[in-house]
Enzyme design. Sequence first.
Site, PDB file in Angstrom:
ATOM      1  CD  GLU A 122     -13.015  23.412 -14.373  1.00  0.00           C
ATOM      2  OE1 GLU A 122     -12.563  22.248 -14.383  1.00  0.00           O
ATOM      3  OE2 GLU A 122     -13.066  24.144 -15.372  1.00  0.00           O
ATOM      4  CG  HIS A 145      -8.532  27.241 -12.428  1.00  0.00           C
ATOM      5  ND1 HIS A 145      -7.482  27.363 -13.325  1.00  0.00           N
ATOM      6  CD2 HIS A 145      -9.645  27.623 -13.105  1.00  0.00           C
ATOM      7  CE1 HIS A 145      -7.967  27.779 -14.487  1.00  0.00           C
ATOM      8  NE2 HIS A 145      -9.271  27.958 -14.380  1.00  0.00           N
ATOM      9  CG  HIS A 147      -8.494  32.482 -16.121  1.00  0.00           C
ATOM     10  ND1 HIS A 147      -9.721  32.772 -16.694  1.00  0.00           N
ATOM     11  CD2 HIS A 147      -8.512  31.145 -15.867  1.00  0.00           C
ATOM     12  CE1 HIS A 147     -10.448  31.664 -16.778  1.00  0.00           C
ATOM     13  NE2 HIS A 147      -9.742  30.667 -16.271  1.00  0.00           N
ATOM     14  CG  HIS A 217      -7.921  27.425 -19.185  1.00  0.00           C
ATOM     15  ND1 HIS A 217      -8.796  26.365 -19.100  1.00  0.00           N
ATOM     16  CD2 HIS A 217      -8.362  28.316 -18.247  1.00  0.00           C
ATOM     17  CE1 HIS A 217      -9.723  26.606 -18.189  1.00  0.00           C
ATOM     18  NE2 HIS A 217      -9.469  27.786 -17.649  1.00  0.00           N
TER      19      HIS A 217
HETATM   20  O1  2HA Z   1     -14.590  28.425 -13.032  1.00  0.00           O
HETATM   21  O2  2HA Z   1     -12.082  29.273 -14.791  1.00  0.00           O
HETATM   22  O3  2HA Z   1     -11.837  26.920 -15.970  1.00  0.00           O
HETATM   23  C1  2HA Z   1     -14.346  29.036 -14.239  1.00  0.00           C
HETATM   24  C2  2HA Z   1     -13.065  28.579 -14.843  1.00  0.00           C
HETATM   25  C3  2HA Z   1     -13.075  27.250 -15.437  1.00  0.00           C
HETATM   26 ZN    ZN Z   2     -10.378  28.664 -15.978  1.00  0.00          ZN
END
Ligand code: 2HA
Ligand code: ZN
Length: 273
Positions: A122, A145, A147, A217
């Site tokens: 990314e 970022h 999850h 996501h």
């Molecule tokens: O780096 O989460 O969206 C892995 C991720 C990509």
């Molecule tokens: Zn991700």
Amino acid sequence: MSAMKKMSLNKGLQKLVQNIGELGHYLWERGWAEKNAGNISVEVTDLIEKRGQAFDDYPKVKREISEPICGGRCFFVTASGSRMREIADRPEEKMIMMYICDELDGYRVLWGGEAGARPTTEFASHLKLHSFLFENNPSQKAIVHTHPSHLIALTHIELYCEEKAINRLLWSMHPELKMFLPEGIGLAPYRCPGTDELAEVTLTALQEHRIVLWEKHGCLATGVDVMEAFDLIDMINKAAQIFLLCRCAGYEVQGLSESQIKELKNRFGDFTQ
Ligand code: 2HA
Ligand code: ZN
């Protein structure tokens, strides 16, 4: 081959390495970082005394950089494929500190990048977002970022996969959110992971938010440092978790009343109307 030149980290950068390692553990312990999920980048130009030619001796990796404003700046980024839970133990294989060449034809590895580590997939998106932040919100140096399970779950429910509705829900589950995040969260529509399209919808949402939920996501937050970005995600996810806990226990969820929400808006501001 002689050993690659490597910068010795000053106190500020050592602290950053420690914080990113700690954050990696937090994300893993919360169940937000399965396999190699998530990525982190921090702009660190101000923490490095040297400039320009002083970096000529460091190994260069050729790569087209499409964000001119990033030229001459330094970044810490997590490595592609790295597990969050392993960063603290092997920081030099899991992270790269780089200087983006002024010519925008690559970067020099100042520290880390060992065992063939390359920047997160990314990376281009992170640079795009950093470029936006330099120009519009320069105090925001860190991008995280991850999850967060409960927040992602909410975006699979049609009713809450809408910016106003999800903010209303989250505020009604956790009154202090309004205090710390009066502008609420941005909701970016689903786009394929790793694409320019995902970076674009994120950028749009970042114009008015510090935290952006990616439909089905994950989420991305900015902060003056990585811990501030983490706190935002943690707080918002808590609100989602309380809602889902009530639901899982089989109850209808009451949440704050309209007048209680109104009181919060009056007190802490309402940026959503
Ligand atoms: O780096 O989460 O969206 C892995 C991720 C990509
Ligand atoms: Zn991700």
